[in-house]
Design a protein around this motif. Structure first.
Motif, PDB file in Angstrom:
ATOM      1  N   TYR A  21      -4.957  -8.719   3.887  1.00  0.00           N
ATOM      2  CA  TYR A  21      -4.884  -7.971   5.143  1.00  0.00           C
ATOM      3  C   TYR A  21      -3.836  -6.865   5.041  1.00  0.00           C
ATOM      4  CZ  TYR A  21      -3.971  -6.804  10.004  1.00  0.00           C
ATOM      5  OH  TYR A  21      -3.785  -6.116  11.185  1.00  0.00           O
ATOM      6  N   ARG A  22      -2.698  -7.180   4.440  1.00  0.00           N
ATOM      7  CA  ARG A  22      -1.649  -6.174   4.276  1.00  0.00           C
ATOM      8  C   ARG A  22      -2.089  -5.059   3.330  1.00  0.00           C
ATOM      9  NH1 ARG A  22       2.615  -7.942   1.806  1.00  0.00           N
ATOM     10  NH2 ARG A  22       2.067 -10.110   1.405  1.00  0.00           N
ATOM     11  N   LEU A  23      -2.843  -5.406   2.309  1.00  0.00           N
ATOM     12  CA  LEU A  23      -3.382  -4.384   1.404  1.00  0.00           C
ATOM     13  C   LEU A  23      -4.381  -3.495   2.141  1.00  0.00           C
ATOM     14  CD1 LEU A  23      -4.029  -2.960  -1.229  1.00  0.00           C
ATOM     15  CD2 LEU A  23      -5.462  -4.923  -1.885  1.00  0.00           C
ATOM     16  N   ALA A  26      -2.390  -1.141   4.343  1.00  0.00           N
ATOM     17  CA  ALA A  26      -1.708  -0.129   3.533  1.00  0.00           C
ATOM     18  C   ALA A  26      -2.701   0.899   3.006  1.00  0.00           C
ATOM     19  CB  ALA A  26      -0.966  -0.795   2.388  1.00  0.00           C
ATOM     20  N   THR A  27      -3.894   0.435   2.627  1.00  0.00           N
ATOM     21  CA  THR A  27      -4.927   1.345   2.135  1.00  0.00           C
ATOM     22  C   THR A  27      -5.310   2.352   3.214  1.00  0.00           C
ATOM     23  OG1 THR A  27      -5.807  -0.356   0.653  1.00  0.00           O
ATOM     24  CG2 THR A  27      -7.249   1.487   1.167  1.00  0.00           C
ATOM     25  N   ASN A  28      -5.458   1.880   4.441  1.00  0.00           N
ATOM     26  CA  ASN A  28      -5.853   2.763   5.537  1.00  0.00           C
ATOM     27  C   ASN A  28      -4.725   3.678   5.998  1.00  0.00           C
ATOM     28  OD1 ASN A  28      -8.756   2.181   6.855  1.00  0.00           O
ATOM     29  ND2 ASN A  28      -7.994   0.316   5.898  1.00  0.00           N
ATOM     30  N   ILE A  29      -3.497   3.265   5.787  1.00  0.00           N
ATOM     31  CA  ILE A  29      -2.362   4.083   6.196  1.00  0.00           C
ATOM     32  C   ILE A  29      -2.011   5.128   5.133  1.00  0.00           C
ATOM     33  CG2 ILE A  29       0.133   4.044   6.661  1.00  0.00           C
ATOM     34  CD1 ILE A  29      -0.329   1.267   7.955  1.00  0.00           C
ATOM     35  N   HIS A  30      -2.098   4.751   3.864  1.00  0.00           N
ATOM     36  CA  HIS A  30      -1.545   5.580   2.799  1.00  0.00           C
ATOM     37  C   HIS A  30      -2.575   6.292   1.928  1.00  0.00           C
ATOM     38  CE1 HIS A  30       2.439   4.124   3.737  1.00  0.00           C
ATOM     39  NE2 HIS A  30       2.031   2.875   3.612  1.00  0.00           N
ATOM     40  N   THR A  31      -3.858   6.057   2.146  1.00  0.00           N
ATOM     41  CA  THR A  31      -4.871   6.774   1.380  1.00  0.00           C
ATOM     42  C   THR A  31      -5.780   7.551   2.327  1.00  0.00           C
ATOM     43  OG1 THR A  31      -6.583   5.039   1.345  1.00  0.00           O
ATOM     44  CG2 THR A  31      -4.851   4.903  -0.332  1.00  0.00           C
ATOM     45  N   ILE A  32      -6.405   8.577   1.803  1.00  0.00           N
ATOM     46  CA  ILE A  32      -7.226   9.458   2.631  1.00  0.00           C
ATOM     47  C   ILE A  32      -8.521   8.768   3.071  1.00  0.00           C
ATOM     48  CG2 ILE A  32      -8.501  11.634   2.685  1.00  0.00           C
ATOM     49  CD1 ILE A  32      -6.465  12.753   0.706  1.00  0.00           C
ATOM     50  N   HIS A  33      -9.101   7.981   2.164  1.00  0.00           N
ATOM     51  CA  HIS A  33     -10.403   7.369   2.442  1.00  0.00           C
ATOM     52  C   HIS A  33     -10.258   5.854   2.538  1.00  0.00           C
ATOM     53  CE1 HIS A  33     -12.259  11.247   1.797  1.00  0.00           C
ATOM     54  NE2 HIS A  33     -11.690  11.333   0.612  1.00  0.00           N
TER      55      HIS A  33
END
Length: 227
Positions: A21-23, A26-33
Motif C-alpha cells: 500500500y505504501r509503495l 509513493a508511486t502515485n505521488i512521485h511518478t507521473i503515471h
C-alpha cells in the motif's frame, strides 16, 4: 455506480500488505503515471495466480515501480513456506525487466527493502533481448511493456514458455479505447488492437480476456501433446 461497485469489490477482496500500500501511494505521488501500478485488486489476483500455477520462474516485462513484481514474489514466498527445506533445489524467482532506466532510482530501493526481495531479480533492459540470454524456461509471464509492440513482445516471449505455461497480458482493453473509433489513430490503442486480433487467431494458445481493471488476458500455451 461503477466507483461504488469498485469499492465494493475491493472491500470484499483480501487487503494488500501495508508495504505494498505504501509503495502504491509513493508511486502515485512521485511518478507521473502512477495509475500504471497494478494496484490492490490486480495485485491480489497476481499473487493468487502464482499460488495456483506454482511456478519456479516468472518473467515480468515492465517493472515500473515494482508493485506487480512484489505481488508475484509474495505469492512465491507463500509457496516456499509450504515446501520442506530438504526438497528445495533452487529459489523460486521473479525475473523482472524495465526498459526505462530513469525508473531504477525509484524502483530498486522499494524492491530491495521489501520483505520479498530475495525472490526478485530486477534488471534494466529490454526483456525481449535479455530474457532469452538467461537460458530459462518460464512457467508464468506477466507482460506489461510497450503497448505499440505487444505482438512483437509476445512472439519473442512465447518460445520461452514451457508447454502448459501461462502468460498474462495487461491493459488489453486500454480504458475501452480498443472499441472506440475516436482512438483509431492512437498508436498504443492500435498496438493493443493488433495484439488482441493476433491472439484471437493464434491456435498455439488458449486465451480469455477479462474485464478486470484495464483488461487482463489470460493465455495458456498448449504443449506439444495438445494438452
Amino acid at each position: 455506480m461503477m466507483q461504488g461497485l469498485d469499492r465494493y469489490i475491493e472491500d470484499h477482496t483480501d487487503r494488500e500488505p501495508d508495504y505494498l500500500y505504501r509503495l502504491w501511494r509513493a508511486t502515485n505521488i512521485h511518478t507521473i503515471h502512477g495509475r500504471m501500478a497494478s494496484g490492490h485488486l490486480q495485485g491480489r489476483l497476481l499473487k493468487m495466480v502464482v499460488q495456483m500455477v506454482r511456478p519456479e520462474n516468472i518473467l515480468e516485462v515492465g517493472t515500473f515501480s515494482g508493485y506487480s513484481a512484489l505481488c508475484m514474489a509474495e505469492g512465491l514466498a507463500s509457496l516456499e513456506k509450504q515446501t520442506d527445506e530438504s526438497r528445495r533445489q533452487t529459489r523460486r524467482r521473479v525475473w523482472t525487466f524495465e526498459i526505462n532506466d530513469e525508473m531504477e532510482d525509484f524502483t530498486r530501493p522499494w524492491i530491495e527493502q521489501s520483505p520479498w526481495a530475495e525472490y526478485v531479480d530486477f534488471r534494466i533492459g529490454d526483456a525481449t533481448t535479455e530474457a532469452p540470454k538467461l537460458g530459462i524456461d518460464f512457467d508464468l509471464v506477466f507482460m506489461d511493456g510497450d503497448k505499440r509492440t505487444y505482438v512483437e513482445t509476445y512472439e519473442a516471449l512465447l518460445p520461452l514458455l514451457k508447454g502448459g505455461a501461462f502468460l498474462l497480458a495487461d491493459n488489453t482493453l486500454w480504458d475501452g479505447h480498443v472499441a472506440d473509433t475516436a482512438y483509431d489513430h492512437d498508436q498504443q490503442t492500435v498496438g493493443i488492437r493488433r495484439f488482441n486480433d493476433h491472439l484471437a487467431n493464434d491456435r498455439r494458445v488458449e486465451k480469455v480476456l477479462l474485464p478486470l481493471r484495464d483488461g487482463l488476458t489470460l493465455i495458456r500455451k498448449i504443449d506439444s501433446s495438445g494438452i
